[in-house]
Write a protein that holds these residues in place. Structure first.
Motif, PDB file in Angstrom:
ATOM      1  N   ASP A  28       0.857  -1.196   0.000  1.00 46.86           N
ATOM      2  CA  ASP A  28       0.000   0.000   0.000  1.00 46.86           C
ATOM      3  C   ASP A  28       0.885   1.235   0.000  1.00 46.86           C
ATOM      4  O   ASP A  28       2.009   1.184   0.522  1.00 46.86           O
ATOM      5  N   PRO A  29       0.389   2.348  -0.508  1.00 50.00           N
ATOM      6  CA  PRO A  29       1.212   3.572  -0.436  1.00 50.00           C
ATOM      7  C   PRO A  29       1.185   4.196   0.953  1.00 50.00           C
ATOM      8  O   PRO A  29       0.179   4.099   1.653  1.00 50.00           O
ATOM      9  N   VAL A  30       2.301   4.805   1.343  1.00 47.19           N
ATOM     10  CA  VAL A  30       2.331   5.632   2.559  1.00 47.19           C
ATOM     11  C   VAL A  30       2.387   7.070   2.066  1.00 47.19           C
ATOM     12  O   VAL A  30       3.201   7.403   1.201  1.00 47.19           O
ATOM     13  N   THR A  31       1.501   7.925   2.602  1.00 51.79           N
ATOM     14  CA  THR A  31       1.438   9.290   2.070  1.00 51.79           C
ATOM     15  C   THR A  31       1.955  10.325   3.054  1.00 51.79           C
ATOM     16  O   THR A  31       1.923  10.124   4.272  1.00 51.79           O
ATOM     17  N   ASN A  32       2.404  11.432   2.490  1.00 53.86           N
ATOM     18  CA  ASN A  32       2.827  12.584   3.284  1.00 53.86           C
ATOM     19  C   ASN A  32       1.564  13.352   3.678  1.00 53.86           C
ATOM     20  O   ASN A  32       0.836  13.837   2.815  1.00 53.86           O
ATOM     21  N   PRO A  33       1.276  13.449   4.981  1.00 54.26           N
ATOM     22  CA  PRO A  33       0.004  14.070   5.387  1.00 54.26           C
ATOM     23  C   PRO A  33      -0.086  15.571   5.093  1.00 54.26           C
ATOM     24  O   PRO A  33      -1.174  16.133   5.095  1.00 54.26           O
ATOM     25  N   ALA A  34       1.056  16.206   4.805  1.00 54.68           N
ATOM     26  CA  ALA A  34       1.024  17.645   4.504  1.00 54.68           C
ATOM     27  C   ALA A  34       0.618  17.903   3.064  1.00 54.68           C
ATOM     28  O   ALA A  34       0.051  18.948   2.739  1.00 54.68           O
ATOM     29  N   THR A  35       0.921  16.943   2.181  1.00 55.01           N
ATOM     30  CA  THR A  35       0.690  17.181   0.742  1.00 55.01           C
ATOM     31  C   THR A  35      -0.203  16.128   0.090  1.00 55.01           C
ATOM     32  O   THR A  35      -0.745  16.354  -0.986  1.00 55.01           O
ATOM     33  N   GLY A  36      -0.304  14.973   0.681  1.00 52.72           N
ATOM     34  CA  GLY A  36      -1.052  13.874   0.074  1.00 52.72           C
ATOM     35  C   GLY A  36      -0.219  13.067  -0.913  1.00 52.72           C
ATOM     36  O   GLY A  36      -0.701  12.096  -1.500  1.00 52.72           O
ATOM     37  N   GLU A  37       1.057  13.454  -1.088  1.00 51.70           N
ATOM     38  CA  GLU A  37       1.909  12.713  -2.035  1.00 51.70           C
ATOM     39  C   GLU A  37       2.349  11.369  -1.453  1.00 51.70           C
ATOM     40  O   GLU A  37       2.530  11.249  -0.236  1.00 51.70           O
ATOM     41  N   THR A  38       2.581  10.401  -2.360  1.00 48.58           N
ATOM     42  CA  THR A  38       3.072   9.090  -1.910  1.00 48.58           C
ATOM     43  C   THR A  38       4.567   9.189  -1.596  1.00 48.58           C
ATOM     44  O   THR A  38       5.339   9.718  -2.390  1.00 48.58           O
ATOM     45  N   ILE A  39       4.952   8.648  -0.440  1.00 42.62           N
ATOM     46  CA  ILE A  39       6.380   8.661  -0.063  1.00 42.62           C
ATOM     47  C   ILE A  39       7.030   7.339  -0.461  1.00 42.62           C
ATOM     48  O   ILE A  39       8.156   7.273  -0.911  1.00 42.62           O
ATOM     49  N   ALA A  40       6.310   6.237  -0.235  1.00 41.47           N
ATOM     50  CA  ALA A  40       6.863   4.901  -0.495  1.00 41.47           C
ATOM     51  C   ALA A  40       5.723   3.890  -0.504  1.00 41.47           C
ATOM     52  O   ALA A  40       4.616   4.192  -0.047  1.00 41.47           O
ATOM     53  N   GLN A  41       6.026   2.718  -1.022  1.00 41.03           N
ATOM     54  CA  GLN A  41       5.083   1.607  -0.909  1.00 41.03           C
ATOM     55  C   GLN A  41       5.498   0.790   0.307  1.00 41.03           C
ATOM     56  O   GLN A  41       6.700   0.601   0.551  1.00 41.03           O
ATOM     57  N   VAL A  42       4.517   0.321   1.047  1.00 43.93           N
ATOM     58  CA  VAL A  42       4.871  -0.476   2.220  1.00 43.93           C
ATOM     59  C   VAL A  42       4.142  -1.824   2.178  1.00 43.93           C
ATOM     60  O   VAL A  42       3.028  -1.915   1.649  1.00 43.93           O
ATOM     61  N   ALA A  43       4.806  -2.839   2.722  1.00 34.37           N
ATOM     62  CA  ALA A  43       4.240  -4.194   2.707  1.00 34.37           C
ATOM     63  C   ALA A  43       2.942  -4.243   3.499  1.00 34.37           C
ATOM     64  O   ALA A  43       2.817  -3.595   4.538  1.00 34.37           O
ATOM     65  N   MET A  44       1.986  -4.994   3.007  1.00 36.96           N
ATOM     66  CA  MET A  44       0.751  -5.245   3.758  1.00 36.96           C
ATOM     67  C   MET A  44       0.740  -6.730   4.054  1.00 36.96           C
ATOM     68  O   MET A  44       0.527  -7.553   3.154  1.00 36.96           O
ATOM     69  N   GLY A  45       0.990  -7.067   5.302  1.00 39.15           N
ATOM     70  CA  GLY A  45       1.219  -8.470   5.655  1.00 39.15           C
ATOM     71  C   GLY A  45      -0.050  -9.291   5.789  1.00 39.15           C
ATOM     72  O   GLY A  45      -1.162  -8.774   5.843  1.00 39.15           O
ATOM     73  N   SER A  46       0.171 -10.590   5.856  1.00 40.51           N
ATOM     74  CA  SER A  46      -0.916 -11.551   6.033  1.00 40.51           C
ATOM     75  C   SER A  46      -0.620 -12.330   7.320  1.00 40.51           C
ATOM     76  O   SER A  46       0.431 -12.154   7.947  1.00 40.51           O
ATOM     77  N   LYS A  47      -1.528 -13.258   7.636  1.00 42.99           N
ATOM     78  CA  LYS A  47      -1.297 -14.115   8.800  1.00 42.99           C
ATOM     79  C   LYS A  47      -0.005 -14.918   8.598  1.00 42.99           C
ATOM     80  O   LYS A  47       0.764 -15.110   9.548  1.00 42.99           O
ATOM     81  N   ALA A  48       0.245 -15.341   7.343  1.00 43.42           N
ATOM     82  CA  ALA A  48       1.457 -16.136   7.076  1.00 43.42           C
ATOM     83  C   ALA A  48       2.715 -15.319   7.392  1.00 43.42           C
ATOM     84  O   ALA A  48       3.698 -15.851   7.931  1.00 43.42           O
ATOM     85  N   ASP A  49       2.682 -14.028   7.079  1.00 47.81           N
ATOM     86  CA  ASP A  49       3.838 -13.171   7.393  1.00 47.81           C
ATOM     87  C   ASP A  49       4.006 -13.037   8.916  1.00 47.81           C
ATOM     88  O   ASP A  49       5.129 -13.048   9.431  1.00 47.81           O
ATOM     89  N   ALA A  50       2.881 -12.892   9.610  1.00 50.41           N
ATOM     90  CA  ALA A  50       2.948 -12.792  11.081  1.00 50.41           C
ATOM     91  C   ALA A  50       3.547 -14.079  11.651  1.00 50.41           C
ATOM     92  O   ALA A  50       4.392 -14.039  12.564  1.00 50.41           O
ATOM     93  N   ASP A  51       3.136 -15.212  11.103  1.00 50.83           N
ATOM     94  CA  ASP A  51       3.665 -16.501  11.575  1.00 50.83           C
ATOM     95  C   ASP A  51       5.185 -16.562  11.395  1.00 50.83           C
ATOM     96  O   ASP A  51       5.910 -17.030  12.279  1.00 50.83           O
ATOM     97  N   LYS A  52       5.658 -16.065  10.238  1.00 49.83           N
ATOM     98  CA  LYS A  52       7.104 -16.087   9.955  1.00 49.83           C
ATOM     99  C   LYS A  52       7.859 -15.236  10.983  1.00 49.83           C
ATOM    100  O   LYS A  52       8.912 -15.622  11.488  1.00 49.83           O
TER     101      LYS A  52
END
Ligand code: NAD
Length: 488
Positions: A28-52
């Motif tokens: 998912d994108p992470v946005t700059n709250p001052a401008t609404g611009e995207t700063i980076a994409q960040v991982a959106m984990g699942s249960k399998a990732d939590a297990d790891k």
């Protein structure tokens, strides 16, 4: 805008597991709250990732617990040094991702460093007690043991400090940790993960897993190998977490919402009280759990207090959070901005009067930001929603009172019980009111923040357990009593 902070982040959306970046199926994108611009994409984990992540933490835990406590403390010192070396970069990242002014971000980096150093400083502390026995040549010893894998679920308002607040005692006690940052501010946690690696903290001791609370957060809480959940966030999410943890009969520590009353008696230093009332409301755009959520002023001092309050409010500069002179940035997200706007509309509908309102920036580049104008409201009916619900934004309601008994009743008529403030020059009133306030923290003639050797713990719906100091540390250990007979 400097993007130097990218050197502390993974190249692609990833979690930090076992000292490596582990990519995720979705992002998912992470946005700059001052401008609404995207700063980076960040991982959106699942249960399998939590297990790891939990598996990595579990594998590392026994070995980490076997490192002597003073040596575990040395890792914390080194982690603090790495953060200090990157202070400017981290502060810029925090401001870009969360929106607080740069000076506040630098202060938060310092707090993160202090938290690591405080717990590192306990490296040589005793790890148990010798108890008196009722038998000759017998002894009983209580010994602290780590719990195992800790899940730390953290919010967006202090993403660096709260990461350190939970990681430092967890690691000192010999636990390993999986941190689940807020969806709004995952980058700060990932940057700290990079620095923990640079500090030489062994594989699997600190892990960061990103994603939604209701998915990865939930999976961590329910995971059979997680032995403690320490969470800071809303009472809504805290209740769900407490229920899930109860199913496993594991301890939880919950730092939840607040609705701090800010009481000013007529004999107080009115100028100071007014300035502190503004600072305690407007810091971090009102997004602090100990914020002044409702000010009570004694009738005789109403006029001078309101004049001083307006004077203090007019000094607020809302604007580019990266600019030096700015004192207030945007709200963290569009949802948070809407919440405050709705609450203000409701306040007006209920008869509230706008006593003062600041401005938001009008430059084109800030059009997509989550700006809310700082506002002071008066003439509220007793049932006004804004006097009951947490605003978590820069709206300050002011209420007049006559007697001490009345203000104690108003202050305690609240389902939250985290922080409270009291301004008076009279020692007896100060101590009697502070005894009567049903709050985990009382600040007399001073505004926060709480200090690291205190115990930051909410009463009522503000939480259970708590953070900081030696009381906070006790949540990260369990006790074993060893009975020894050395009679010949
Ligand atoms: P939130 O409760 O929405 O989120 C906090 C964290 O919990 C996030 O990481 C989120 O993903 C996770 N989460 C949400 N639902 C979950 C679930 N069902 N299971 C597991 N994890 C879940 O709160 P927020 O909006 O991030 O933070 C704002 C709130 O936090 C405010 O109410 C504020 O008062 C409170 N807060 C309290 C303190 C304190 O020390 N008491 C400090 C900061 C913030």
């Amino acid at each position: 805008m400097s993007t130097d902070f990218k050197k502390l982040l993974p190249e692609n959306a990833a979690h930090f597991i076992n000292n490596s970046w582990v990519s995720s199926k979705s992002s998912d994108p992470v946005t700059n709250p001052a401008t609404g611009e995207t700063i980076a994409q960040v991982a959106m984990g699942s249960k399998a990732d939590a297990d790891k992540a939990v598996a990595a933490a579990k594998k590392a835990q026994k070995k980490w617990a076997a490192v002597p406590q003073p040596q575990r403390a040395e890792y914390l010192y080194e982690f603090a040094r790495q953060i200090e070396k990157n202070k400017k970069t981290l502060a810029t990242l925090l401001t870009t991702e969360q929106g607080k002014p740069l000076a506040e971000s630098e202060g938060e980096v310092d707090t993160a460093i202090l938290m690591l150093r405080f717990y590192a400083g306990l490296g040589w502390k005793r790890t148990g007690h010798v108890l008196a026995s009722n038998h000759p040549h017998h002894q009983a010893i209580t010994k602290e043991s780590p719990l195992g894998v800790v899940a730390a679920i953290i919010p967006w308002n202090f993403p660096l400090a709260i990461f350190a607040r939970k990681t430092a005692p967890a690691l000192l006690a010999g636990n390993t940790i999986v941190v689940k940052p807020s969806e709004n501010t995952p980058l700060c946690s990932l940057a700290l993960a990079t620095l923990s690696h640079a500090a030489g903290i062994p594989n699997g001791v600190i892990n960061v897993i990103c994603g939604e609370g209701s998915k990865v957060g939930d999976a961590l809480v329910k995971h059979p190998d997680v032995e403690l959940v320490t969470m800071t966030g809303s009472t809504r999410a805290g209740k769900i977490i407490a229920k899930n943890a109860a199913e496993k009969v594991i301890p939880v520590s919950l730092e939840l919402g607040g609705k701090a009353p800010f009481i000013v008696l007529a004999d107080a230093d009115i100028e100071k009280a007014a300035q502190d009332a503004i600072d305690a409301r407007m810091a971090n755009c009102g997004q602090v759990c100990i914020c002044n959520e409702r000010t009570y002023i004694q009738r005789e001092a109403y006029e001078p207090f309101m004049r001083a309050l307006k004077k203090a409010a007019e000094k607020i500069i809302v604007g580019d959070p990266l600019a030096k002179k700015t004192t207030m940035g945007p709200k963290v997200s569009a949802a948070e901005k809407e919440h405050v706007e709705e609450l203000l509309a409701q306040t007006k509908k209920e008869g509230g009067n706008i006593f003062w309102q600041g401005k938001i920036p009008d430059a084109k580049k800030f059009k997509g930001g989550n700006w809310v104008a700082p506002t002071i409201v008066t003439d509220l009916p007793a049932h006004a929603t804004i006097l009951k619900e947490e605003a978590f934004g820069p709206i300050l309601p002011v209420v007049v009172f006559d007697t001490i008994d009345e203000v104690i009743r108003l202050a305690n008529d609240c389902e939250y019980g985290l922080s409270s403030y009291l301004y008076t020059r009279d020692l007896l009133s100060a101590m009697q009111i502070s005894d009567a306030l049903e709050y985990g923290e009382v600040y007399i003639n001073r505004y926060g923040p709480e200090e690291i050797n205190g115990f930051h713990a909410g009463w009522k719906l503000s939480g259970i357990g708590g953070d900081d100091g030696e009381h906070g540390y006790q949540l990260y250990v369990k006790q074993k009593t060893v009975y020894l007979n050395y009679q010949s």
